[in-house]
Write an enzyme that holds these catalytic residues in place. Structure first.
Site, PDB file in Angstrom:
ATOM      1  N   SER A 154       0.722  -1.287   0.179  1.00  0.00           N
ATOM      2  CA  SER A 154      -0.012   0.058   0.075  1.00  0.00           C
ATOM      3  C   SER A 154       0.705   1.452  -0.217  1.00  0.00           C
ATOM      4  O   SER A 154       0.145   2.525  -0.082  1.00  0.00           O
ATOM      5  CB  SER A 154      -1.009   0.168   1.122  1.00  0.00           C
ATOM      6  OG  SER A 154      -1.976  -0.706   0.768  1.00  0.00           O
ATOM      7  N   LYS A 171       0.023   3.750  -2.491  1.00  0.00           N
ATOM      8  CA  LYS A 171      -0.879   4.671  -2.513  1.00  0.00           C
ATOM      9  C   LYS A 171      -0.121   6.262  -2.179  1.00  0.00           C
ATOM     10  O   LYS A 171      -0.871   7.237  -2.491  1.00  0.00           O
ATOM     11  CB  LYS A 171      -1.714   4.508  -1.432  1.00  0.00           C
ATOM     12  CG  LYS A 171      -2.671   3.236  -1.450  1.00  0.00           C
ATOM     13  CD  LYS A 171      -3.536   2.931  -0.265  1.00  0.00           C
ATOM     14  CE  LYS A 171      -4.477   1.774  -0.554  1.00  0.00           C
ATOM     15  NZ  LYS A 171      -4.029   0.420  -0.597  1.00  0.00           N
ATOM     16  N   SER A 207      -6.271   3.018   4.397  1.00  0.00           N
ATOM     17  CA  SER A 207      -5.724   2.247   3.438  1.00  0.00           C
ATOM     18  C   SER A 207      -6.887   1.431   2.541  1.00  0.00           C
ATOM     19  O   SER A 207      -6.276   0.403   1.971  1.00  0.00           O
ATOM     20  CB  SER A 207      -4.757   1.325   4.025  1.00  0.00           C
ATOM     21  OG  SER A 207      -3.850   0.955   3.101  1.00  0.00           O
ATOM     22  N   LYS A 255       2.918   6.559   5.692  1.00  0.00           N
ATOM     23  CA  LYS A 255       1.930   5.462   5.002  1.00  0.00           C
ATOM     24  C   LYS A 255       2.308   4.189   5.332  1.00  0.00           C
ATOM     25  O   LYS A 255       3.758   3.795   5.418  1.00  0.00           O
ATOM     26  CB  LYS A 255       1.835   5.824   3.519  1.00  0.00           C
ATOM     27  CG  LYS A 255       0.636   4.530   2.819  1.00  0.00           C
ATOM     28  CD  LYS A 255      -0.716   5.287   3.234  1.00  0.00           C
ATOM     29  CE  LYS A 255      -1.755   3.995   2.782  1.00  0.00           C
ATOM     30  NZ  LYS A 255      -1.785   2.936   3.685  1.00  0.00           N
TER      31      LYS A 255
END
Length: 387
Positions: free
Chosen positions: A61, A64, A121, A226
């Site tokens: 992720s 992202k 997420s 993140k």
């Protein structure tokens, strides 16, 4: 001639991409239980610690971060607005993995989709944003790869906008540092999304509300960015922290932690690395923003000298207790012939710690200087010839 802002962005990126400065007396980082890691002093643009930063890794992720970059760019260009409601496609609704829990009956504001992507997420929120900005997920992925190339992320290739495992969907710790730094520099007005601790869209499960970056709850100086996790990638965390110091002012560190064994391990190892970076190194402000690092003589101009420096403070990071051994030298071409435009590259500031180079900082003109009249130019031409 590039604008001063674009020049500064280029210079900042170049500093991050430069090889880590290794000093004979540099502190050794603690043992870090992760496959790859990187610690960058963003304020100084220096690498403090690194392990296998150019090895290809699964993105999970952390993908992202690039999706966010493109969405923020679309917001700034007014292609979309935060209040605009985007449809939820069947494809977005059926996305596996972590989710925001939105469905095709909903029209969801971009603001909420950003929170769903960053805080929760959510792969469904990410797909809705990608389709809303790119038209299709495939076109959005094309934009992701184009942006990666523009940022100089030579070790990165995207296959999807959310980060699910797919052959060839890889990046490097170095590229993640470049992307994260540019994200903070280019879109400061949107960075508050990454520090949101809890978020839940109306009608979705309350148990899904906590930000997966547990350092936001443990360390008040951590304000992003993140997390990521897949079976192939392991547990990953890109974290940024800003702490204030009386002598040098605010100091921001960026940690890239890849391939840790668990959620607790990625947070604990990141905290360990950040704390070490703040205590093992001192930040030294050499010049304030807009302060002249030198005022060399110039020729054939409307004035006889030129102020050169940086529009932002010039800060370097050195091992704790060694600031008194720093020396600086300005390297530039001679003679300097007018005209000069504010922001124009003029030379470099070499910063030495003893006999070892700590940093090489590009210097720019801090002012516009026009060309002298015909007689002034002629007189300086004679002086230069005699010289």
């Amino acid at each position: 001639m590039p604008s001063a802002l674009s020049l500064l962005r280029t210079l900042a990126c170049a500093l991050i991409l430069a090889p880590a400065a290794l000093w004979a007396q540099a502190p050794q980082p603690p043992e870090i239980a992760a496959r790859n890691y990187l610690l960058v002093d963003v304020t100084a643009g220096q690498v403090l610690a690194a392990k296998d930063i150019d090895a290809p890794v699964e993105q999970a992720s952390l993908t992202k971060l690039m999706t966010g970059y493109l969405v923020f760019d679309a917001l700034r260009a007014k292609k979309i607005t935060l209040e605009q409601k985007l449809p939820v496609s069947e494809r977005a609704w059926k996305m596996p993995g972590s989710r925001m829990f939105i469905d095709p009956k909903m029209q969801v504001p971009v603001d909420d989709l950003l929170k769903g992507m960053i805080v929760q997420s959510g792969n469904d929120a990410t797909m809705a944003l990608a389709e809303g900005v790119g038209g299709t997920a495939e076109n959005f992925v094309r934009l992701m790869n184009e942006q990666a190339k523009a940022l100089g992320m030579t070790g990165t290739h995207y296959k999807n906008p959310e980060g699910l495992t797919e052959p060839g969907h890889t990046t490097t710790a170095r590229d993640l540092a470049t992307l994260s730094t540019r994200l903070m520099q280019d879109f400061p007005e949107y960075m508050h999304y990454y520090s949101i601790k809890q978020y839940r869209y109306e009608g979705t499960p309350a148990s899904n509300s906590n930000n997966r970056n547990t350092l936001l709850f443990r360390d008040p100086t951590v304000d992003g960015l993140k997390t990521g996790h897949t079976a192939a990638a392991g547990y990953c965390l890109v974290a940024t922290s800003k702490r204030d110091f009386p002598q040098s002012g605010p100091r921001r560190l960026l940690s890239i932690m890849l391939g840790a064994a668990s959620e607790n391990a990625r947070a604990g190892e990141t905290q360990k690395l950040l704390n070490w970076g703040y205590t093992a190194f001192d930040s030294v402000k050499l010049f304030d923003a807009g302060q002249a690092a030198a005022t060399p003589a110039i020729w054939k101009g409307t004035q006889s000298t030129l102020k050169i420096g940086r529009p932002d403070p010039i800060v370097v990071t050195v091992p704790s207790g060694s600031a008194g051994k720093l020396t600086t030298t300005v390297v530039r071409q001679d003679p300097l012939i007018a005209p000069f435009t504010k922001g124009q590259s003029v030379g470099t500031l070499k910063v030495m710690l003893g006999e070892q180079q700590v940093a090489e900082v590009p210097l720019v003109a801090l002012e516009d200087v026009g060309q002298a009249g015909i007689f002034g130019r002629a007189w300086d031409a004679i002086r230069l010839w005699i010289k």
